[in-house]
Motif scaffolding. Structure first.
Motif, PDB file in Angstrom:
ATOM      1  N   GLU A  29       0.827  -1.204   0.000  1.00 58.27           N
ATOM      2  CA  GLU A  29       0.000   0.000   0.000  1.00 58.27           C
ATOM      3  C   GLU A  29       0.864   1.257   0.000  1.00 58.27           C
ATOM      4  N   ALA A  30       1.942   1.234   0.755  1.00 57.61           N
ATOM      5  CA  ALA A  30       2.810   2.412   0.838  1.00 57.61           C
ATOM      6  C   ALA A  30       3.540   2.674  -0.475  1.00 57.61           C
ATOM      7  N   LEU A  31       3.826   1.629  -1.244  1.00 55.84           N
ATOM      8  CA  LEU A  31       4.565   1.779  -2.494  1.00 55.84           C
ATOM      9  C   LEU A  31       3.677   2.183  -3.666  1.00 55.84           C
ATOM     10  N   ALA A  32       2.376   2.030  -3.542  1.00 54.35           N
ATOM     11  CA  ALA A  32       1.474   2.335  -4.651  1.00 54.35           C
ATOM     12  C   ALA A  32       1.510   3.822  -4.975  1.00 54.35           C
ATOM     13  N   THR A  33       1.593   4.155  -6.274  1.00 53.83           N
ATOM     14  CA  THR A  33       1.741   5.556  -6.667  1.00 53.83           C
ATOM     15  C   THR A  33       0.660   6.047  -7.620  1.00 53.83           C
ATOM     16  N   ASP A  34      -0.132   5.148  -8.212  1.00 49.19           N
ATOM     17  CA  ASP A  34      -1.190   5.599  -9.111  1.00 49.19           C
ATOM     18  C   ASP A  34      -2.462   4.812  -8.820  1.00 49.19           C
ATOM     19  N   ASP A  35      -3.545   5.142  -9.520  1.00 47.70           N
ATOM     20  CA  ASP A  35      -4.832   4.517  -9.230  1.00 47.70           C
ATOM     21  C   ASP A  35      -4.806   3.015  -9.451  1.00 47.70           C
ATOM     22  N   GLU A  36      -4.130   2.566 -10.506  1.00 46.00           N
ATOM     23  CA  GLU A  36      -4.074   1.132 -10.784  1.00 46.00           C
ATOM     24  C   GLU A  36      -3.379   0.392  -9.643  1.00 46.00           C
ATOM     25  N   GLU A  37      -2.257   0.928  -9.182  1.00 48.99           N
ATOM     26  CA  GLU A  37      -1.531   0.276  -8.089  1.00 48.99           C
ATOM     27  C   GLU A  37      -2.303   0.361  -6.781  1.00 48.99           C
ATOM     28  N   ARG A  38      -2.914   1.516  -6.525  1.00 49.69           N
ATOM     29  CA  ARG A  38      -3.699   1.641  -5.296  1.00 49.69           C
ATOM     30  C   ARG A  38      -4.921   0.724  -5.334  1.00 49.69           C
ATOM     31  N   GLY A  39      -5.541   0.616  -6.510  1.00 54.81           N
ATOM     32  CA  GLY A  39      -6.681  -0.279  -6.628  1.00 54.81           C
ATOM     33  C   GLY A  39      -6.291  -1.730  -6.422  1.00 54.81           C
ATOM     34  N   ALA A  40      -5.152  -2.125  -6.979  1.00 57.37           N
ATOM     35  CA  ALA A  40      -4.683  -3.502  -6.808  1.00 57.37           C
ATOM     36  C   ALA A  40      -4.354  -3.787  -5.350  1.00 57.37           C
ATOM     37  N   ALA A  41      -3.747  -2.822  -4.660  1.00 56.95           N
ATOM     38  CA  ALA A  41      -3.444  -3.009  -3.242  1.00 56.95           C
ATOM     39  C   ALA A  41      -4.729  -3.096  -2.424  1.00 56.95           C
ATOM     40  N   ALA A  42      -5.731  -2.285  -2.765  1.00 58.76           N
ATOM     41  CA  ALA A  42      -7.019  -2.348  -2.068  1.00 58.76           C
ATOM     42  C   ALA A  42      -7.679  -3.710  -2.273  1.00 58.76           C
ATOM     43  N   CYS A  43      -7.515  -4.264  -3.472  1.00 60.24           N
ATOM     44  CA  CYS A  43      -8.055  -5.599  -3.743  1.00 60.24           C
ATOM     45  C   CYS A  43      -7.392  -6.638  -2.842  1.00 60.24           C
ATOM     46  N   GLU A  44      -6.084  -6.497  -2.626  1.00 61.49           N
ATOM     47  CA  GLU A  44      -5.381  -7.411  -1.711  1.00 61.49           C
ATOM     48  C   GLU A  44      -5.880  -7.260  -0.277  1.00 61.49           C
ATOM     49  N   ARG A  45      -6.114  -6.014   0.146  1.00 59.18           N
ATOM     50  CA  ARG A  45      -6.621  -5.797   1.508  1.00 59.18           C
ATOM     51  C   ARG A  45      -7.993  -6.434   1.663  1.00 59.18           C
ATOM     52  N   GLY A  46      -8.836  -6.271   0.660  1.00 62.37           N
ATOM     53  CA  GLY A  46     -10.151  -6.887   0.737  1.00 62.37           C
ATOM     54  C   GLY A  46     -10.070  -8.390   0.851  1.00 62.37           C
ATOM     55  N   HIS A  47      -9.132  -8.986   0.125  1.00 64.35           N
ATOM     56  CA  HIS A  47      -8.998 -10.444   0.172  1.00 64.35           C
ATOM     57  C   HIS A  47      -8.489 -10.916   1.531  1.00 64.35           C
ATOM     58  N   LEU A  48      -7.507 -10.219   2.084  1.00 65.25           N
ATOM     59  CA  LEU A  48      -6.984 -10.598   3.394  1.00 65.25           C
ATOM     60  C   LEU A  48      -8.067 -10.472   4.462  1.00 65.25           C
ATOM     61  N   ALA A  49      -8.842  -9.387   4.423  1.00 62.22           N
ATOM     62  CA  ALA A  49      -9.913  -9.198   5.404  1.00 62.22           C
ATOM     63  C   ALA A  49     -10.994 -10.261   5.247  1.00 62.22           C
ATOM     64  N   TYR A  50     -11.314 -10.594   4.010  1.00 58.34           N
ATOM     65  CA  TYR A  50     -12.289 -11.658   3.748  1.00 58.34           C
ATOM     66  C   TYR A  50     -11.805 -12.988   4.325  1.00 58.34           C
ATOM     67  N   ALA A  51     -10.535 -13.329   4.064  1.00 62.71           N
ATOM     68  CA  ALA A  51      -9.992 -14.600   4.533  1.00 62.71           C
ATOM     69  C   ALA A  51     -10.021 -14.671   6.062  1.00 62.71           C
ATOM     70  N   ALA A  52      -9.624 -13.586   6.723  1.00 65.80           N
ATOM     71  CA  ALA A  52      -9.622 -13.579   8.187  1.00 65.80           C
ATOM     72  C   ALA A  52     -11.031 -13.755   8.731  1.00 65.80           C
ATOM     73  N   THR A  53     -12.000 -13.172   8.058  1.00 64.65           N
ATOM     74  CA  THR A  53     -13.398 -13.306   8.489  1.00 64.65           C
ATOM     75  C   THR A  53     -13.886 -14.730   8.290  1.00 64.65           C
ATOM     76  N   LEU A  54     -13.672 -15.284   7.103  1.00 63.59           N
ATOM     77  CA  LEU A  54     -14.193 -16.601   6.790  1.00 63.59           C
ATOM     78  C   LEU A  54     -13.567 -17.689   7.649  1.00 63.59           C
ATOM     79  N   LEU A  55     -12.284 -17.549   7.982  1.00 60.38           N
ATOM     80  CA  LEU A  55     -11.605 -18.557   8.784  1.00 60.38           C
ATOM     81  C   LEU A  55     -11.760 -18.319  10.283  1.00 60.38           C
ATOM     82  N   GLY A  56     -12.534 -17.304  10.656  1.00 62.48           N
ATOM     83  CA  GLY A  56     -12.840 -17.091  12.066  1.00 62.48           C
ATOM     84  C   GLY A  56     -11.728 -16.475  12.867  1.00 62.48           C
ATOM     85  N   VAL A  57     -10.752 -15.845  12.216  1.00 62.11           N
ATOM     86  CA  VAL A  57      -9.663 -15.193  12.938  1.00 62.11           C
ATOM     87  C   VAL A  57     -10.184 -13.921  13.604  1.00 62.11           C
TER      88      VAL A  57
END
Length: 278
Positions: free
Chosen positions: A82-110
């Motif tokens: 997230e800190a390295l992202a410099t344009d919308d495409e990179e920021r969007g891709a990083a946001a997609c990763e955050r969404g996936h990590l948060a989803y995984a933590a939720t689904l696995l009950g963490v």
């Protein structure tokens, strides 16, 4: 619903780098459940390259999904991306990763991070261009949210279909295996077992062709759950159990469901829980 996907479908022809010796080495390691070694190979490049930082994040999130461990390392890698992202495409891709990590933590009950997952994927949708090669992966992950956190089968099916078409158009082989798997899961849920068998078989075929060893056992178990021949189903579950043992008990959530004491009549034994993946 008893089967789905959770792991990160980056890999051959998916988002991120593909064809160099480093990329091939990382693919071999992560497909054989050696995520820490794979992440270590990426680390020098990930220090200042946004794409490599997201790639490393994806590898570490996949470890979380398959083992239930390593959440802190994945979160640290994500913050770097997230800190390295410099344009919308990179920021969007990083946001997609955050969404996936948060989803995984939720689904696995963490921890319940469902709101964070939805917010991050919504942010990614606003940032990624309509024809971005990252759009199919985003559609897939929005389908996961609809399927497992929002209990909205119609939205999930539509999102998986968009992701499937996009993965085919962009040549994202591993993502195609995930979209086949999830469309099959929706078909199974609706009682369309012939469609489910076809989808699960296609997912398995692609994983075998790509050499995605760590994803083959879940694919075998899912296919076994919808086969009409109990002997063939038993054979597939035995092969899945062999692969899990070969990989040292990975996926962790599948290992205790493939024991001899369980039978084909047990839904828990027939297919893994909602945690697998492309």
């Amino acid at each position: 619903m008893r089967t789905s996907g959770l792991t990160e479908p980056w890999g051959p022809k998916g988002p991120g780098p593909q064809d160099g010796p480093l990329e091939r080495a990382v693919w071999r390691l992560r497909s054989r459940a050696c995520w820490e070694d794979a992440a270590a190979l990426i680390a020098p490049r990930a220090a200042d390259d946004p794409g490599a930082a997201r790639w490393r994040t994806a590898v570490l999130v996949e470890r979380c999904v398959f083992t239930g461990e390593g959440w802190g390392a994945a979160e640290d890698a994500l913050r770097t991306a997230e800190a390295l992202a410099t344009d919308d495409e990179e920021r969007g891709a990083a946001a997609c990763e955050r969404g996936h990590l948060a989803y995984a933590a939720t689904l696995l009950g963490v921890r319940d991070r469902a709101d964070e997952a939805r917010s991050a994927l919504g942010r990614a949708a606003a940032l990624l261009a309509p024809r971005s090669p990252g759009r199919p992966l985003l559609d897939f992950r929005r389908g996961l949210i609809a399927q497992h956190l929002s209990d909205n089968p119609s939205d999930a099916t539509a999102a998986f279909q968009r992701a499937h078409a996009g993965a085919a158009a962009h040549g994202h082989g591993l993502l195609l295996s995930f979209t086949w798997r999830h469309m099959a899961a929706m078909a199974e849920h609706q009682g369309r077992l012939a469609d489910a068998r076809h989808g699960y078989a296609e997912s398995l075929r692609i994983r075998e062709e790509l050499g995605y060893l760590v994803g083959i056992a879940p694919a075998l178990a899912s296919l076994a759950a919808v086969l009409p021949d109990p002997d063939e189903a038993t054979r597939l579950r035995a092969e899945a159990a062999r692969l899990v043992r070969l990989l040292g008990g990975v996926p962790a959530w599948l290992a205790d469901r493939l024991t001899p004491a369980r039978t084909s009549s047990s839904p828990a034994a027939a297919s893994p829980p909602d945690t697998s993946g492309a």
